[in-house]
Design a protein around this motif. Structure first.
Motif, short mmCIF file in Angstrom:
data_model
loop_
_atom_site.label_atom_id
_atom_site.label_comp_id
_atom_site.label_asym_id
_atom_site.label_seq_id
_atom_site.Cartn_x
_atom_site.Cartn_y
_atom_site.Cartn_z
N PRO A 113 0.83 -1.22 0.00
CA PRO A 113 0.00 0.00 0.00
C PRO A 113 0.86 1.26 0.00
CG PRO A 113 0.01 -1.01 2.17
CD PRO A 113 0.70 -1.98 1.26
N THR B 167 -1.41 3.40 4.72
CA THR B 167 -2.17 2.37 5.44
C THR B 167 -2.23 2.69 6.93
OG1 THR B 167 -2.40 -0.03 5.77
CG2 THR B 167 -0.18 0.88 5.87
N ARG C 61 -3.26 0.33 10.50
CA ARG C 61 -3.65 -0.98 11.01
C ARG C 61 -3.71 -0.92 12.53
NH1 ARG C 61 -0.05 -6.10 9.40
NH2 ARG C 61 -0.89 -5.50 7.35
N GLU D 224 -8.00 -2.40 9.28
CA GLU D 224 -6.83 -2.30 8.42
C GLU D 224 -7.32 -1.58 7.16
OE1 GLU D 224 -3.41 -4.93 6.09
OE2 GLU D 224 -4.73 -5.89 7.57
N SER E 229 -6.16 0.56 3.69
CA SER E 229 -5.02 0.79 2.81
C SER E 229 -5.46 1.48 1.52
CB SER E 229 -4.35 -0.54 2.45
OG SER E 229 -3.88 -1.21 3.60
N GLU F 150 -10.10 -1.16 1.55
CA GLU F 150 -9.06 -0.90 0.56
C GLU F 150 -9.60 0.05 -0.50
OE1 GLU F 150 -7.45 -4.45 -1.08
OE2 GLU F 150 -6.53 -5.08 0.81
#
Length: 254
Positions: free
Chosen positions: A22, A25, A27, A32, A34, A85
């Motif tokens: 990525p 990002t 986390r 998580e 990204s 994402e």
């Protein structure tokens, strides 16, 4: 009927980019999140900076929302952190100036199924900023002749595609009510590539699941050839459109 030559195709739901590194990002125990930029985007510093700035804001929002949800209902995270994402991919480059980008989101918040969303960006390399397609048309007034004609044809073509998918039961006004004859309400738009180098073959409108049908129907893409738009084009629009849609373009993940 104007603008009848429109094709819609189903696009598979975006999958997580597990093997890619990525570009930004976050986390933690909640999420998580990204963001991924295509290499061609990263080769343009101004465009990359613009997309990444937007992506970082999106990351921060998802992280903050997830933290708030955990406080309200910790059981929502019993299966682990949520996964988000966002991917930025170039769809076309026209006249070495106008860059169409697909922004695809993948969300797995441990609901009944993951979900996807799609939006688009039109980048002007000369001005180094985002623009709309308005300069390519004589007028794009809400409820005006251009937008009315496009909307009528888009709905007609969606009905044809739904018939191909044996989904005629959702080819109803109820499912199309989110589409309006307004540039900001008719769908996310890109300049389609062309068989003529440096030109665009027309417009493609991108619809995520749920936009014009239930989740099971997936995504739709509507193509409007430039010849159909010709009566509405401004001098700038007339200068960038030519050629045909490349073979296989309607089969690709857009």
């Amino acid at each position: 009927m104007l603008l009848t030559a429109i094709t819609c195709v189903m696009v598979p739901a975006a999958a997580p980019a597990a093997d890619l590194k990525p570009d930004a990002t976050v986390r933690n125990k909640n999420v998580e999140v990204s963001v991924f930029l295509e290499d061609k985007i990263k080769a343009d510093p101004a465009l990359a900076a613009d997309c990444l700035a937007e992506g970082r804001k999106w990351i921060d929002k998802q992280a903050a929302d997830a933290a708030s949800y955990r406080k309200t209902d910790p059981q929502m995270f019993r299966d682990g952190a949520w996964n988000y994402e966002r991917k930025y991919d170039i769809r076309s480059v026209v006249a070495d100036r106008y860059v169409s980008i697909l922004r695809s989101d993948y969300v797995d918040a441990h609901a009944a199924h993951p979900n996807t969303d799609v939006n688009t960006i039109l980048w002007d390399r000369t001005a180094q900023k985002r623009i709309s397609i308005r300069p390519f048309f004589i007028e794009t007034t809400d409820n005006g002749p251009t937008m009315q004609a496009i909307l009528k044809a888009v709905i007609a073509s969606l009905k044809i595609e739904k018939k191909k998918r044996d989904a005629t039961e959702t080819a109803t006004a109820e499912w199309f009510k989110g589409l309006e004859p307004k540039l900001l309400k008719i769908g996310a738009v890109t300049l389609a590539p062309s068989t003529t180098p440096g030109k665009s073959s027309g417009l493609t409108f991108h619809y995520p699941p749920y936009a014009v049908g239930p989740y099971a129907e997936g995504e739709y893409v509507a193509f409007v050839p430039w010849e159909t738009l010709k009566p509405y084009l401004s001098p700038e629009g007339a200068s960038i459109f030519a050629g045909a849609r490349p073979k296989g373009d309607d089969d690709s993940s857009q």
